[in-house]
Design a protein around this motif. Structure first.
Motif, PDB file in Angstrom:
ATOM      1  N   GLU A 120       0.848  -1.195   0.000  1.00 42.77           N
ATOM      2  CA  GLU A 120       0.000   0.000   0.000  1.00 42.77           C
ATOM      3  C   GLU A 120       0.888   1.251   0.000  1.00 42.77           C
ATOM      4  OE1 GLU A 120      -3.731   0.578   2.377  1.00 42.77           O
ATOM      5  OE2 GLU A 120      -2.417   1.811   3.621  1.00 42.77           O
ATOM      6  N   LEU A 121       0.581   2.294  -0.726  1.00 39.57           N
ATOM      7  CA  LEU A 121      -0.403   2.332  -1.765  1.00 39.57           C
ATOM      8  C   LEU A 121       0.385   2.325  -3.078  1.00 39.57           C
ATOM      9  CD1 LEU A 121      -2.142   4.373  -3.805  1.00 39.57           C
ATOM     10  CD2 LEU A 121      -3.573   3.027  -2.289  1.00 39.57           C
ATOM     11  N   GLY A 166      -8.640  12.454  -6.593  1.00 40.23           N
ATOM     12  CA  GLY A 166      -8.107  13.629  -5.903  1.00 40.23           C
ATOM     13  C   GLY A 166      -7.950  13.372  -4.421  1.00 40.23           C
ATOM     14  N   LEU A 167      -8.964  12.760  -3.854  1.00 38.34           N
ATOM     15  CA  LEU A 167      -8.934  12.472  -2.419  1.00 38.34           C
ATOM     16  C   LEU A 167      -7.793  11.522  -2.056  1.00 38.34           C
ATOM     17  CD1 LEU A 167     -10.321  12.664   0.347  1.00 38.34           C
ATOM     18  CD2 LEU A 167     -11.725  10.724  -0.338  1.00 38.34           C
ATOM     19  N   LEU A 168      -7.667  10.425  -2.798  1.00 39.38           N
ATOM     20  CA  LEU A 168      -6.633   9.434  -2.473  1.00 39.38           C
ATOM     21  C   LEU A 168      -5.234  10.003  -2.695  1.00 39.38           C
ATOM     22  CD1 LEU A 168      -8.327   6.188  -3.851  1.00 39.38           C
ATOM     23  CD2 LEU A 168      -7.863   6.759  -1.459  1.00 39.38           C
ATOM     24  N   ASN A 169      -5.078  10.817  -3.739  1.00 39.07           N
ATOM     25  CA  ASN A 169      -3.764  11.417  -3.967  1.00 39.07           C
ATOM     26  C   ASN A 169      -3.400  12.391  -2.862  1.00 39.07           C
ATOM     27  OD1 ASN A 169      -2.055  10.972  -6.627  1.00 39.07           O
ATOM     28  ND2 ASN A 169      -4.206  10.592  -7.152  1.00 39.07           N
ATOM     29  N   SER A 170      -4.402  13.081  -2.328  1.00 39.58           N
ATOM     30  CA  SER A 170      -4.057  14.028  -1.267  1.00 39.58           C
ATOM     31  C   SER A 170      -3.787  13.283   0.046  1.00 39.58           C
ATOM     32  CB  SER A 170      -5.136  15.096  -1.149  1.00 39.58           C
ATOM     33  OG  SER A 170      -5.937  14.915  -0.048  1.00 39.58           O
ATOM     34  N   PHE A 171      -4.385  12.109   0.218  1.00 37.75           N
ATOM     35  CA  PHE A 171      -4.118  11.316   1.433  1.00 37.75           C
ATOM     36  C   PHE A 171      -2.757  10.618   1.350  1.00 37.75           C
ATOM     37  CE2 PHE A 171      -4.503   7.572   4.191  1.00 37.75           C
ATOM     38  CZ  PHE A 171      -4.960   8.151   5.364  1.00 37.75           C
ATOM     39  N   PHE A 172      -2.521   9.940   0.215  1.00 37.72           N
ATOM     40  CA  PHE A 172      -1.222   9.265   0.019  1.00 37.72           C
ATOM     41  C   PHE A 172      -0.313  10.233  -0.737  1.00 37.72           C
ATOM     42  CE2 PHE A 172      -4.298   5.779   0.447  1.00 37.72           C
ATOM     43  CZ  PHE A 172      -3.703   5.040   1.447  1.00 37.72           C
ATOM     44  N   LYS A 173       0.016  11.353  -0.085  1.00 34.33           N
ATOM     45  CA  LYS A 173       0.557  12.463  -0.859  1.00 34.33           C
ATOM     46  C   LYS A 173       2.045  12.330  -1.165  1.00 34.33           C
ATOM     47  CE  LYS A 173       1.224  15.766   2.959  1.00 34.33           C
ATOM     48  NZ  LYS A 173       1.004  14.756   4.022  1.00 34.33           N
ATOM     49  N   ASP A 174       2.733  11.398  -0.511  1.00 35.68           N
ATOM     50  CA  ASP A 174       4.152  11.240  -0.853  1.00 35.68           C
ATOM     51  C   ASP A 174       4.380  10.183  -1.943  1.00 35.68           C
ATOM     52  OD1 ASP A 174       3.709   8.914   0.500  1.00 35.68           O
ATOM     53  OD2 ASP A 174       4.998   9.379   2.214  1.00 35.68           O
ATOM     54  N   TRP A 175       3.292   9.707  -2.544  1.00 37.60           N
ATOM     55  CA  TRP A 175       3.416   8.653  -3.570  1.00 37.60           C
ATOM     56  C   TRP A 175       4.414   9.026  -4.664  1.00 37.60           C
ATOM     57  CZ3 TRP A 175       2.363   8.915  -8.841  1.00 37.60           C
ATOM     58  CH2 TRP A 175       2.429   7.708  -9.535  1.00 37.60           C
ATOM     59  N   ALA A 176       4.329  10.275  -5.136  1.00 33.99           N
ATOM     60  CA  ALA A 176       5.133  10.667  -6.303  1.00 33.99           C
ATOM     61  C   ALA A 176       6.629  10.605  -6.027  1.00 33.99           C
ATOM     62  CB  ALA A 176       4.736  12.068  -6.763  1.00 33.99           C
ATOM     63  N   VAL A 177       7.024  10.875  -4.790  1.00 32.52           N
ATOM     64  CA  VAL A 177       8.449  11.077  -4.510  1.00 32.52           C
ATOM     65  C   VAL A 177       9.100  10.043  -3.602  1.00 32.52           C
ATOM     66  CG1 VAL A 177       8.391  13.566  -4.902  1.00 32.52           C
ATOM     67  CG2 VAL A 177       7.826  12.671  -2.633  1.00 32.52           C
ATOM     68  N   LYS A 178       8.289   9.326  -2.806  1.00 30.02           N
ATOM     69  CA  LYS A 178       8.916   8.573  -1.718  1.00 30.02           C
ATOM     70  C   LYS A 178       9.501   7.221  -2.111  1.00 30.02           C
ATOM     71  CE  LYS A 178       8.536   7.527   3.138  1.00 30.02           C
ATOM     72  NZ  LYS A 178       7.603   7.056   4.158  1.00 30.02           N
ATOM     73  N   ASP A 179       8.733   6.395  -2.794  1.00 30.91           N
ATOM     74  CA  ASP A 179       9.130   4.992  -2.950  1.00 30.91           C
ATOM     75  C   ASP A 179       8.763   4.504  -4.351  1.00 30.91           C
ATOM     76  OD1 ASP A 179       9.531   2.282  -2.859  1.00 30.91           O
ATOM     77  OD2 ASP A 179       8.338   1.935  -1.050  1.00 30.91           O
ATOM     78  N   ILE A 180       9.780   4.352  -5.182  1.00 31.44           N
ATOM     79  CA  ILE A 180       9.532   4.019  -6.590  1.00 31.44           C
ATOM     80  C   ILE A 180       8.879   2.649  -6.746  1.00 31.44           C
ATOM     81  CG2 ILE A 180      11.802   2.989  -7.082  1.00 31.44           C
ATOM     82  CD1 ILE A 180      10.060   5.502  -9.384  1.00 31.44           C
ATOM     83  N   SER A 181       9.034   1.759  -5.741  1.00 37.93           N
ATOM     84  CA  SER A 181       8.421   0.430  -5.852  1.00 37.93           C
ATOM     85  C   SER A 181       6.890   0.508  -5.785  1.00 37.93           C
ATOM     86  CB  SER A 181       8.953  -0.506  -4.774  1.00 37.93           C
ATOM     87  OG  SER A 181       8.398  -0.171  -3.521  1.00 37.93           O
ATOM     88  N   LYS A 182       6.390   1.665  -5.361  1.00 39.52           N
ATOM     89  CA  LYS A 182       4.931   1.847  -5.330  1.00 39.52           C
ATOM     90  C   LYS A 182       4.395   2.440  -6.634  1.00 39.52           C
ATOM     91  CE  LYS A 182       4.691   1.970  -0.337  1.00 39.52           C
ATOM     92  NZ  LYS A 182       4.425   2.730   0.892  1.00 39.52           N
ATOM     93  N   HIS A 183       5.295   2.647  -7.590  1.00 37.04           N
ATOM     94  CA  HIS A 183       4.864   3.103  -8.920  1.00 37.04           C
ATOM     95  C   HIS A 183       4.676   1.886  -9.811  1.00 37.04           C
ATOM     96  CE1 HIS A 183       6.221   7.555  -8.770  1.00 37.04           C
ATOM     97  NE2 HIS A 183       5.975   7.110  -7.560  1.00 37.04           N
ATOM     98  N   LEU A 184       3.448   1.540 -10.092  1.00 37.99           N
ATOM     99  CA  LEU A 184       3.203   0.412 -10.996  1.00 37.99           C
ATOM    100  C   LEU A 184       3.553   0.815 -12.417  1.00 37.99           C
ATOM    101  CD1 LEU A 184      -0.304  -0.828  -9.775  1.00 37.99           C
ATOM    102  CD2 LEU A 184       1.960  -1.678  -9.110  1.00 37.99           C
ATOM    103  N   PRO A 185       4.114  -0.152 -13.193  1.00 37.25           N
ATOM    104  CA  PRO A 185       4.317   0.136 -14.607  1.00 37.25           C
ATOM    105  C   PRO A 185       2.979   0.489 -15.267  1.00 37.25           C
ATOM    106  CG  PRO A 185       5.446  -1.884 -13.972  1.00 37.25           C
ATOM    107  CD  PRO A 185       4.598  -1.483 -12.798  1.00 37.25           C
TER     108      PRO A 185
END
Ligand code: UDP
Ligand code: MN
Length: 246
Positions: A120-121, A166-185
């Motif tokens: 997650e996430l 919008g809601l989920l992106n603002s909640f999991f707001k470090d998605w873009a920068v924190k952990d590349i393994s959470k970026h699905l192809p």
């Protein structure tokens, strides 16, 4: 273990039930070993519910607004928030340890059980705004604690222009920068109008206002990836129930 993992989708209307049915069948066709769960609202007809029960391991009825009204009166009179908040109900499926949410307007083209290796996430970038994830496909851990934090966040969030995304992106707001393994192809959430990686697609997402169930099946249209994906969707809709292997 595979027994406490599930794919989850949501269908609050008859139309989205058609989508969920096709999505569920496509998961079975590609031999998923995980459970498949659909969340529905009380307005779904008994016929649609019965069709879903033949494909899904579990059909779970969830409240669209009622349960929210008591605690979050400010949402009364904003029915457009219902679906956004209903999607958050997937965090309440605590009999599962890990889940993958798939929008009802997705079609699975290959086995994607490897998504359960993610945490997650995890989600794929949104094609139009790659610093955000697209909320049509995401890996999550059901948790009542996270669910109530999400609701509290929704109550303070204010602007719902982006809906659940919008809601989920603002909640999991470090998605873009924190952990590349959470970026699905990208191929795990390929917009049906993108053709560049069409041949590698694992999950196609018919995002936007026009859904496959709004369009006619036309075998002669084979030019674009969109046409091909649409034909695949209709072929799955008309297909026999694939065998259950899970
Ligand atoms: N959904 C639903 N009822 C609705 C609208 C949406 O059940 O009236 C669910 C359904 O699973 C759908 C998801 O919410 O796939 C997100 O909506 P949609 O796919 O229409 O948004 P898009 O991907 O086009 O942004
Ligand atoms: Mn969608």
């Amino acid at each position: 273990s595979a027994a406490d993992q599930a794919f989850v989708t949501l269908a609050t209307t008859e139309d989205y039930c058609m989508g969920a049915l096709v999505m569920g069948k496509s998961l079975r066709r590609h031999g998923t070993t995980r459970k498949i769960v659909v969340l529905i609202s009380s307005s779904v007809s008994p016929e649609a519910r019965h069709s879903l029960e033949r494909v899904f391991d579990e059909v779970v009825q969830v409240d669209v607004m009622d349960s929210m009204d008591r605690t979050h009166l400010s949402w009364l009179g904003r029915p457009e928030l219902g679906v956004t908040l209903t999607k958050l109900q997937c965090w309440m499926l605590i009999k599962y340890k890990k889940c993958v949410f798939l929008d009802a307007d997705t079609l699975v083209l290959q086995n994607v059980d490897d998504l359960f290796e993610r945490e997650e996430l995890s989600a794929a970038p949104d094609a139009g705004w790659p610093d955000c994830f697209n909320s049509g496909v995401f890996v999550f851990r059901p948790s009542l604690h996270t669910h109530s934090r999400l609701l509290a966040h929704a109550a303070h969030y204010g602007c719902f222009d982006g809906g659940d995304q919008g809601l989920l992106n603002s909640f999991f707001k470090d998605w873009a920068v924190k952990d590349i393994s959470k970026h699905l192809p990208f191929v795990y959430n390929l917009s049906s109008i993108q053709s560049k990686f069409g041949h590698q697609a694992k999950i196609v997402h018919f995002l936007g206002a026009v859904k496959p169930w709004h369009l006619r099946y036309d075998q002669s249209n084979k030019d674009s990836y969109l046409d091909q994906f649409l034909n695949m969707w209709w072929a799955e809709y008309r297909s026999q129930m694939p065998p259950i292997s899970g």
